[in-house]
Write an enzyme that holds these catalytic residues in place. Structure first.
Site, short mmCIF file in Angstrom:
data_model
loop_
_atom_site.label_atom_id
_atom_site.label_comp_id
_atom_site.label_asym_id
_atom_site.label_seq_id
_atom_site.Cartn_x
_atom_site.Cartn_y
_atom_site.Cartn_z
CB ILE A 167 -7.50 6.65 1.03
CG1 ILE A 167 -6.60 5.49 0.63
CG2 ILE A 167 -7.52 6.90 2.53
CD1 ILE A 167 -5.16 5.66 0.98
CD GLU A 168 -14.51 7.13 -0.93
OE1 GLU A 168 -15.58 7.34 -0.35
OE2 GLU A 168 -14.43 6.76 -2.11
CD GLN A 169 -8.68 4.44 5.56
OE1 GLN A 169 -7.88 4.47 6.48
NE2 GLN A 169 -8.43 3.82 4.42
#
Ligand code: NAG
Ligand code: NAG
Ligand code: NAG
Ligand code: NAG
Length: 360
Positions: free
Chosen positions: A121-123
């Site tokens: 998850i690179e948010q």
């Protein structure tokens, strides 16, 4: 037992919901044992996995389409195969949604005879926001569910090259590290937020990369929870101007609060880079400050480009410090992008990239 249940279970057996796709049924059994040194490979699809150096691979994160043949093969080499986990953080702030997501992932991993999950998850997340706590809970609850439902399974979480809110990813790194089996540190894309001169630079400069591991360790994160991720790709930048000193100024492409970024360039595979470097204007050059190779070339339109990448010489000091810092292991984005063709030069270059993972 009601007739309905008998009916239902026979339907499941007949439909073969969990039929082992491997030639040898024992290859569907999960991999449970730990190995001392992790070599964590991201696989993005295709069949080049057949040419990996399987004597070192311990985990394959299947980021392409599910490939049963790869699962069976990895298991025959005592390597784990893990699922990709990605979800909009805003969706899993809600506890029910979060539980539903986790339940579905466990079910999918089980039905595909996999050995864990890699949460990618690179948010952007603001410290202290509902998303910040939800993400931490997601990792904790996912790990609990996997370990409960699939004993010995592995839950990993991908983090930026530094814990200092890179790309506005301000996560609770300490609790996340405690809650899962390992963090895969993405020590690449380190020019995603260029604050100084808008120029082409290394994807993963050595001292910047290694200093960031000290930042993780200074947070009291256990070194045995950290796997170093190295890039098997580089960046190709079009130069607005190439100075006498060889400095390539690049177009301004803002990213998450920074005026310039590596988004001005294009990611190129090591395979492509090795084909391009010998016919380039400059040949392979070495930047001793960033400890990275680069070259300049002119494209068919006459545009000058500068390409920055990693090769065994730049990977070697990083891999050495995996050992000296006592980290859990090493890995790469991604396993597929070397040249697995038959040519002698390609074979040698590919073998050297794999071997560089173990240091020099
Ligand atoms: C639950 O997740 C779905 C997507 O899977 C999303 O559309 C929905 O808004 C979420 N519900 C809540 C309450 O966040
Ligand atoms: C471009 O490079 C030349 C040669 O090094 C230099 O003299 C000039 O100032 C540079 N132009 C810009 C716009 O940076
Ligand atoms: C490129 O040059 C290097 C160094 O001269 C050489 O070892 C290598 O074989 C060449 N690669 C190809 C693909 O010709
Ligand atoms: C594969 O890796 C091992 C180390 O684990 C090494 O000894 C071997 O030479 C490598 N194989 C090839 C073909 O490079």
């Amino acid at each position: 037992m009601s007739w309905f249940l008998v009916f239902l279970s026979s339907v499941l057996v007949v439909c073969g919901a969990n039929r082992c796709p491997c030639q040898r049924p024992e290859l569907c059994r999960p991999i449970r044992e730990e190995r001392d040194f992790e070599v964590f490979v991201f696989d993005v699809g295709g069949k080049t996995w057949k040419s990996y150096n399987w004597s070192m691979v311990t985990t394959v994160a299947m980021f392409g389409k599910y490939d049963a043949e790869l699962m069976c093969y990895a298991h025959s080499k005592r390597a784990r195969v893990v699922l990709k986990g990605d979800v909009h953080i805003s969706y899993i702030v809600d506890q029910q949604n979060r539980t539903a997501w986790i339940t579905e992932r466990v079910k999918l991993a089980k039905s595909q005879f996999m050995d864990g999950i890699n949460i990618d998850i690179e948010q952007a997340v603001e410290e202290g926001s509902p998303e910040y706590y939800a993400l931490t809970d997601l990792v904790k609850e996912t790990t609990e569910a996997f370990h409960r439902e699939m004993p010995g399974s592995q839950v990993s979480f991908d983090v930026a090259w530094s814990p200092k809110c890179i790309d506005k990813r301000c996560y609770d790194y300490v609790t996340i590290a405690e809650s899962c089996d390992l963090l895969f540190v993405m020590s690449y894309d380190e020019q995603s937020q260029i604050m100084g001169d808008c120029i082409a630079m290394a994807n993963a400069p050595v001292s910047q990369t290694l200093d960031a591991y000290d930042q993780y360790l200074n947070l009291k994160i256990d070194p045995k929870k950290l796997v170093m991720g190295v890039p098997w790709y580089g960046y190709d930048y079009p130069c607005l101007n190439l100075s006498q000193e060889g400095i390539c100024s690049i177009p301004k492409v803002p990213f998450r609060g920074a005026p310039c970024s590596d988004a001005a360039g294009k990611q190129k595979t090591y395979k492509w880079i090795m084909k391009q470097v010998n016919s380039s204007l400059s040949g392979r050059m070495w930047d001793s400050k960033q400890q990275a190779p680069y070259f300049n070339y002119k494209d068919q339109q006459g545009q000058i480009h500068q390409v920055w990448y990693d090769d065994p010489q730049s990977i070697c000091p990083k891999a050495n410090s995996v050992k000296s810092k006592g980290l859990r292991g090493i890995g790469m984005w991604n396993g597929n992008i070397l040249d697995y063709g038959d040519e002698t030069v390609a074979r040698q270059q590919t073998a050297m990239m794999w071997n560089a993972l173990l240091g020099c």
